[in-house]
Design an enzyme around this catalytic site. Structure first.
Site, mmCIF file in Angstrom:
data_model
loop_
_atom_site.group_PDB
_atom_site.id
_atom_site.type_symbol
_atom_site.label_atom_id
_atom_site.label_comp_id
_atom_site.label_asym_id
_atom_site.label_seq_id
_atom_site.Cartn_x
_atom_site.Cartn_y
_atom_site.Cartn_z
ATOM 1 N N CYS A 147 5.036 -0.444 -5.019
ATOM 2 C CA CYS A 147 5.855 0.132 -3.947
ATOM 3 C C CYS A 147 7.323 -0.319 -3.968
ATOM 4 O O CYS A 147 8.232 0.508 -3.826
ATOM 5 C CB CYS A 147 5.222 -0.171 -2.594
ATOM 6 S SG CYS A 147 4.580 -1.841 -2.426
ATOM 7 N N SER A 177 2.310 -3.188 5.821
ATOM 8 C CA SER A 177 1.364 -2.211 5.264
ATOM 9 C C SER A 177 1.314 -2.276 3.742
ATOM 10 O O SER A 177 0.363 -1.773 3.136
ATOM 11 C CB SER A 177 1.716 -0.793 5.713
ATOM 12 O OG SER A 177 3.003 -0.458 5.241
ATOM 13 N N HIS A 240 9.980 -0.696 2.954
ATOM 14 C CA HIS A 240 10.481 -1.929 2.340
ATOM 15 C C HIS A 240 12.005 -1.853 2.248
ATOM 16 O O HIS A 240 12.562 -0.901 1.669
ATOM 17 C CB HIS A 240 9.927 -2.099 0.926
ATOM 18 C CG HIS A 240 8.440 -2.372 0.860
ATOM 19 N ND1 HIS A 240 7.667 -2.644 1.964
ATOM 20 C CD2 HIS A 240 7.605 -2.445 -0.213
ATOM 21 C CE1 HIS A 240 6.410 -2.854 1.577
ATOM 22 N NE2 HIS A 240 6.344 -2.729 0.273
HETATM 23 N N1 LIG Z 1 -0.120 -0.380 0.710
HETATM 24 C C1 LIG Z 1 0.911 -0.028 -0.056
HETATM 25 O O1 LIG Z 1 2.058 0.082 0.403
HETATM 26 C C2 LIG Z 1 0.682 0.265 -1.514
HETATM 27 C C3 LIG Z 1 1.732 0.823 -2.241
HETATM 28 C C4 LIG Z 1 1.536 1.121 -3.601
HETATM 29 C C5 LIG Z 1 0.315 0.874 -4.172
HETATM 30 N N2 LIG Z 1 -0.703 0.339 -3.434
HETATM 31 C C6 LIG Z 1 -2.002 0.157 -4.089
HETATM 32 O O2 LIG Z 1 -2.865 1.189 -3.590
HETATM 33 C C7 LIG Z 1 -4.222 0.721 -3.566
HETATM 34 C C8 LIG Z 1 -4.776 0.877 -2.160
HETATM 35 O O3 LIG Z 1 -4.047 0.059 -1.272
HETATM 36 P P1 LIG Z 1 -4.247 0.086 0.313
HETATM 37 O O4 LIG Z 1 -3.076 -0.645 0.830
HETATM 38 O O5 LIG Z 1 -4.521 1.450 0.818
HETATM 39 O O6 LIG Z 1 -5.623 -0.805 0.463
HETATM 40 P P2 LIG Z 1 -6.704 -0.824 1.636
HETATM 41 O O7 LIG Z 1 -6.082 -0.383 2.936
HETATM 42 O O8 LIG Z 1 -7.337 -2.154 1.573
HETATM 43 O O9 LIG Z 1 -7.795 0.301 1.210
HETATM 44 C C9 LIG Z 1 -8.719 0.109 0.151
HETATM 45 C C10 LIG Z 1 -9.658 1.319 0.029
HETATM 46 O O10 LIG Z 1 -10.518 1.137 -1.113
HETATM 47 C C11 LIG Z 1 -11.892 1.261 -0.708
HETATM 48 N N3 LIG Z 1 -12.732 0.370 -1.501
HETATM 49 C C12 LIG Z 1 -12.758 -0.994 -1.482
HETATM 50 N N4 LIG Z 1 -13.662 -1.457 -2.380
HETATM 51 C C13 LIG Z 1 -14.250 -0.363 -2.940
HETATM 52 C C14 LIG Z 1 -15.263 -0.172 -3.926
HETATM 53 N N5 LIG Z 1 -15.892 -1.213 -4.497
HETATM 54 N N6 LIG Z 1 -15.617 1.104 -4.273
HETATM 55 C C15 LIG Z 1 -15.020 2.154 -3.697
HETATM 56 N N7 LIG Z 1 -14.037 2.044 -2.744
HETATM 57 C C16 LIG Z 1 -13.667 0.797 -2.384
HETATM 58 C C17 LIG Z 1 -11.893 0.877 0.769
HETATM 59 O O11 LIG Z 1 -13.063 1.437 1.361
HETATM 60 P P3 LIG Z 1 -13.865 0.706 2.580
HETATM 61 O O12 LIG Z 1 -13.252 1.195 3.854
HETATM 62 O O13 LIG Z 1 -15.270 1.194 2.436
HETATM 63 O O14 LIG Z 1 -13.723 -0.776 2.373
HETATM 64 C C18 LIG Z 1 -10.587 1.534 1.225
HETATM 65 O O15 LIG Z 1 -10.792 2.924 1.395
HETATM 66 C C19 LIG Z 1 -4.175 -0.733 -4.068
HETATM 67 O O16 LIG Z 1 -4.451 -0.757 -5.434
HETATM 68 C C20 LIG Z 1 -2.738 -1.145 -3.810
HETATM 69 O O17 LIG Z 1 -2.311 -2.187 -4.660
HETATM 70 C C21 LIG Z 1 -0.553 0.050 -2.125
#
Ligand SMILES: NC(=O)c1ccc[n+]([C@@H]2O[C@H](COP(=O)([O-])OP(=O)(O)OC[C@H]3O[C@@H](n4cnc5c(N)ncnc54)[C@H](OP(=O)(O)O)[C@@H]3O)[C@@H](O)[C@H]2O)c1
Length: 355
Positions: A147, A177, A240
């Site tokens: 991000c 976030s 950010h």
């Molecule tokens: N947040 C940001 O600003 C941002 C920006 C760029 C990239 N990212 C990347 O985007 C990805 C998601 O980030 P996020 O912030 O949205 O994380 P998050 O809020 O923690 O969401 C994670 C998601 O993955 C699911 N999950 C967890 N373990 C799993 C498994 N074993 N099998 C299938 N689904 C599973 C969770 O489902 P449950 O509800 O069932 O646990 C939830 O839907 C990460 O790789 C992160 O590094 C994030």
């Protein structure tokens, strides 16, 4: 145009829900099959909704989240998967999906530095997608950058020909976030700033160099530029803020820097307005001396589908060949779900998603 059959992994998470609102009623993709982990599978999207500024999209709100596998998605005829899985989970799942002939557009960090995986922001290095032409199988993985890297790449790319910098120095003030949901413990961040985000500084350095680099003989050659960063977590919700300093090879004026941002001409598919999530102006300059700010600028970007996709820059100062400014990037939109959706739109326009 035929809409491609789509699925969304991680639909209950912060990025997954931004994906859900961007993919609902999308002109290129069907409303996606919603998938998540054991905590959320079996529940309706509206019952796990967490985004405070948006409601669940009406066409997806009552849809049940499933715990699909790569094999079951292939069997259902899914052509495109959007992945918002945690990096620890994403690696093998995304590889398996691609092996089964599915196009994967991922937010996770697992494959960003793989030599056969394009790490793309259309306005910065959309041409890197063309590396996919040499692949042997139908499926593939395309990632967007971390991000905070997204903000640096979009704001600095228009300045490269003008400044010919040897180094980029970045200091970030990253929102909560960025750590997903529920993210950082409230007692750790209230009345506080955390001067460490694991792996973030390394990601900004290597991902910026890969995206600014070239493709030679079917491989990426990173740009020869030094990138230094300091990353901190602050108590804002989304967006950010980043302070950037670049060195210029020769004398330069603030007017010339502003003109480079205003005159930025990304690749033709983006300019021609054929990508629904592409903002009309990827970089927006604010002249006020107190901008950009997370609260005021995180939703920058037009048309409506591109809200949050523009990077806002401001507080431009030039002193003895040093160019300094602040930028504001929406981490979960331009630096997250919106970045992946835009990559998929470009891949479709370039013919990588079939007829
Ligand atoms: N947040 C940001 O600003 C941002 C920006 C760029 C990239 N990212 C990347 O985007 C990805 C998601 O980030 P996020 O912030 O949205 O994380 P998050 O809020 O923690 O969401 C994670 C998601 O993955 C699911 N999950 C967890 N373990 C799993 C498994 N074993 N099998 C299938 N689904 C599973 C969770 O489902 P449950 O509800 O069932 O646990 C939830 O839907 C990460 O790789 C992160 O590094 C994030």
């Amino acid at each position: 145009m035929r809409r491609r059959k789509a699925a969304l992994l991680g639909a209950s998470g912060w990025i997954g829900q931004h994906f859900a609102r961007l993919l609902a009623d999308h002109p290129f993709f069907d409303d996606p099959i919603l998938c998540a982990g054991p905590r959320s599978a079996g529940k309706q999207l509206e019952s796990v909704w967490i985004l405070p500024e948006w409601g669940p999209p009406p066409s997806l709100a009552a849809r049940t989240i499933t715990s699909a596998t790569a094999a079951s998605l292939e069997k259902e005829g899914v052509e495109v998967v959007f992945s918002a899985l945690p990096t620890e989970e994403a690696g093998p799942i995304e590889t398996e999906l691609a092996r089964r002939g599915i196009a994967v557009f991922s937010n996770a960090g697992s494959h960003r530095m793989d030599r056969d995986v394009p790490l793309v922001i259309p306005e910065v290095n959309g041409a890197h997608l063309d590396l996919l032409r040499g692949r042997k199988s139908k499926g593939f993985i395309v990632t967007n950058s971390n991000c905070s890297t997204s903000g640096v790449a979009v704001a600095v790319k228009p300045l490269l020909p003008l400044l010919k910098p040897r180094e980029i120095v970045v200091t970030t003030y990253q929102s909560l976030s960025g750590a997903g949901f529920p993210g950082v413990a409230s007692l750790s961040i209230t009345d506080n700033i955390l001067p460490y985000i694991p792996e973030e500084e390394e990601k900004i350095e290597r991902e910026t160099r890969k995206m600014f680099g070239s493709v030679q003989d079917g491989s990426y050659v990173p740009m020869d530029i030094a990138v230094y960063s300091n990353c901190a977590r602050v108590g804002t919700r989304e967006g950010h803020l980043e302070a950037v300093t670049l060195d210029s090879k020769s004398e330069v004026s603030a007017e010339a820097v502003r003109a480079a941002w205003a005159g930025f001409r990304p690749l033709s598919e983006v300019r021609e307005g054929t990508l629904p999530t592409a903002p009309e102006s990827p970089v927006i300059y604010r002249a006020e001396d107190n901008r950009p700010q997370p609260l005021l600028d995180r939703w920058a970007g037009t048309p409506a589908r591109a809200k949050g996709m523009a990077v806002t820059v401001g507080r431009l100062r030039v002193r003895s060949k040093k160019v300094m400014f602040y930028l504001l990037v929406h981490n979960a939109v331009r630096g997250g779900a919106g970045g992946s959706v835009l990559n998929a739109e470009l891949a479709l326009r370039k013919g990588f998603l079939g007829e």
